[in-house]
Write a protein that holds these residues in place. Sequence first.
Motif, short mmCIF file in Angstrom:
data_model
loop_
_atom_site.label_atom_id
_atom_site.label_comp_id
_atom_site.label_asym_id
_atom_site.label_seq_id
_atom_site.Cartn_x
_atom_site.Cartn_y
_atom_site.Cartn_z
N SER A 1 0.72 -1.02 -0.10
CA SER A 1 0.05 -0.06 -0.11
C SER A 1 0.64 1.05 -0.02
O SER A 1 2.06 1.17 0.38
N ILE A 2 0.21 2.38 -0.45
CA ILE A 2 1.14 3.53 -0.38
C ILE A 2 1.61 4.13 0.98
O ILE A 2 2.45 4.44 1.14
N GLU A 3 0.58 3.64 2.19
CA GLU A 3 0.86 3.94 3.53
C GLU A 3 2.24 3.20 3.85
O GLU A 3 3.02 3.81 4.57
N PHE B 1 5.25 4.85 2.68
CA PHE B 1 5.76 6.05 3.41
C PHE B 1 6.32 5.21 4.75
O PHE B 1 7.20 5.61 5.12
N ASP B 2 5.79 4.27 5.25
CA ASP B 2 6.03 3.74 6.63
C ASP B 2 7.46 3.31 6.48
O ASP B 2 8.49 3.49 7.41
N SER C 1 -5.38 9.91 -2.24
CA SER C 1 -4.63 9.29 -0.95
C SER C 1 -3.37 9.54 -0.73
O SER C 1 -2.84 9.52 0.30
N THR C 2 -2.64 9.66 -1.87
CA THR C 2 -1.21 9.93 -1.80
C THR C 2 -0.73 11.31 -1.13
O THR C 2 -0.10 11.44 -0.06
N ASP D 1 -2.63 13.00 0.63
CA ASP D 1 -3.17 12.99 2.20
C ASP D 1 -2.04 12.51 3.10
O ASP D 1 -2.13 12.79 4.13
N MET D 2 -1.12 11.52 2.63
CA MET D 2 -0.29 10.96 3.27
C MET D 2 0.83 12.24 3.85
O MET D 2 1.20 11.99 4.98
N THR E 1 0.16 13.91 7.46
CA THR E 1 0.85 13.23 8.70
C THR E 1 2.23 12.69 8.69
O THR E 1 2.75 12.54 9.59
N SER E 2 2.75 12.73 7.64
CA SER E 2 4.25 11.99 7.32
C SER E 2 5.14 13.31 7.27
O SER E 2 4.81 14.16 6.75
#
Lengths: 392, 392
Positions: free
Chosen positions: A154-156, A159-160, A184-185, A187-188, A191-192
């Motif tokens: 996932s895109i999340e 990032f993680d 959704s990208t 939006d990351m 918070t990132s």
Amino acid sequence: MVDSKKKTPVAARAKKPAAAKVDAVKAAATAGVAKPDLDAVRAQIDGIDHQIQTLIAERAQFARQVGKAKGKLAAAVDYYRPEREAQVLRRVVDRNDGPLSDTELVRLFREIMSACLAQQEPLKIGYLGPEGTFSQQAVHKQFGHSAKGLPLASIEEVFDEVAAGNADFGVVPVENSGQGTIQSTLDMFLTSPLKICGEVELRVHQYLLSRTGRIEDIERVYSHGLSLAQCKQWLRENLPGVEKHAVVSNAEAVRRAKKSDDAAAIAGENAAHVYGMQVLAGPIEDRSDNTTRFLVIGRGAFPTSGNDRTSLMVFIRDQPGALYRILEPLARRDISMNRIESRPAHGALWQYAFFIEVNGHVDESPLKDALGEIDAFAGEVRVLGSYPVAVP
Amino acid sequence: MVDSKKKTPVAARAKKPAAAKVDAVKAAATAGVAKPDLDAVRAQIDGIDHQIQTLIAERAQFARQVGKAKGKLAAAVDYYRPEREAQVLRRVVDRNDGPLSDTELVRLFREIMSACLAQQEPLKIGYLGPEGTFSQQAVHKQFGHSAKGLPLASIEEVFDEVAAGNADFGVVPVENSGQGTIQSTLDMFLTSPLKICGEVELRVHQYLLSRTGRIEDIERVYSHGLSLAQCKQWLRENLPGVEKHAVVSNAEAVRRAKKSDDAAAIAGENAAHVYGMQVLAGPIEDRSDNTTRFLVIGRGAFPTSGNDRTSLMVFIRDQPGALYRILEPLARRDISMNRIESRPAHGALWQYAFFIEVNGHVDESPLKDALGEIDAFAGEVRVLGSYPVAVP
């Protein structure tokens, strides 16, 4: 080890300056005079290959010196510089007089840089998996085949894994020329702490796939709604009476089409390979410039490459004219804006958020000055990253 | 277009013979004296890149001359010569003194040749699809990324499309270092007129994949029986109590493992990407030299590259000592045999068939003479192809 048996005198000339030779051969060819002897031409190529190899080895040695500039030979991530790579590739394009295309040459130099960089420990690049292999293609286009790709779910997760240091950089899709921004990208970034370090543009082609390979069998076509939209005109002209079914992804479309003889899917060519389908037609997208844009994300910011873009998230309170006051300092300085989109603001404090992309680098005038001014009006200006404009 | 602002005097020296410079930098580095200035090293690299680019352009011009040697600029298939490419790559390996590995350099030169060859019309390469993307990797390894891959659904189709001229060459798997020969590929040669024009060896790695990414969840492991066998020791040491399920393919294993949290699959890393799975561990194969061998098939035969292999199908009648009499002419000439396998003979005329691989080229002594002798004893000797030994 394997030397040609017929050594021609031309082989011995391979170390002379090469430009004159090329011109001579070219002149002979264009004038329609006797064709050059095949063995002679091959001997020339062998001489050139020897020189290219010597230079690549030298380049790799110098790259080691850059890697060592901070002490002992470092992992690639410690001396990878996206702004520097962009500069090198722009020079390649600038001085290209053919016969190879800019795209081919850029690809070759990406691979040479990739190999030189991977001498100690290659770059590890996280990327998004399930939708097909366009993301992997973007990784290869940007980092070459010596980098190590880490497929993630996932895109999340991309990032993680980058944030945790398990990947050096990540590559995530952010917009399609037909479809617009992938929300959704973006939006990351709310918070990132990660920064945008680069962008990759990938030409994306759509293909019509089926189990039987016979277009006359097709009664239904499955695809993601956006892919159907990208091929609307082609479908109207070539499959006028056929049902269109929008499904969640192109991969899902292929899985469905694989179940019956009268169904087809629109998807990337690779999907035919992965799922064992026949290619009926393609590329079938209506716009030949159909591209997907990816962002490279990393943990740090990089200096200017001389031709950069900056992505900003600007939060404002509900004030009349607030957006205008934000855009004015950019307009006054002739800073061109590539994109502006209002975004839902997830915090309570600011009522509006805008995703803005402008030309320039945050460390340099005029953007630096404009941002200083905007800061005074806006609730918050978050710089998502300044990065080199994609080299084709 | 984007020039460095700090021009150092070193930049101006970039056109001098480069070997001396490298030595100086190397000496400085190994002696532990002052580190070279980063800008100076980069200027050196820029000079080298300029030279490399000039040489690649010249190489591409000469490649056009080869393409024109038969008239106007031909499609790649008309002047692609596998024996010539093998010779070029062997020279690259022979003269490699580092710092890049042979593998990296061969890869770069494959790409350079690929780009030079694709100027008019790129090679079209048919390959086998559904089992994952190892076949596609083999295509890229052998033909570079400028060739056009045609994903096909079966080995039969790869043969058919090449025979029909829709693909210039085909790439089909023929054996795995753990698993042995893929019989169905060899059987195609019993009826097909196509010739073997090359071989590709691909290092294959196995990974443990699951939906959750938590190894402690795993109760069952799915994979092709051969992949399970390749990872036997790793499974015993790391997942001792876990059930092993052999399924029809690694792709099928991944599809099954994707359905529940307590299942894992063993497959290639790409499968994680395609199916959106997590990589738990890898590479996990017990033998680090786990390779799959592919054959390149085409419509014509090519001359010797100087280091070749020949695949033969030999049919004999049921005579006492017939196999011995066939092998004797090879042994007497010190022709080494890489492989011999008895095959079911599909025709009624001959009772035994043997697939034999030997060193050498059919057009050259000593193999040519040995085959002449064997012909007298055997019912039929069919040469499937003489082709360059794979360059790593």
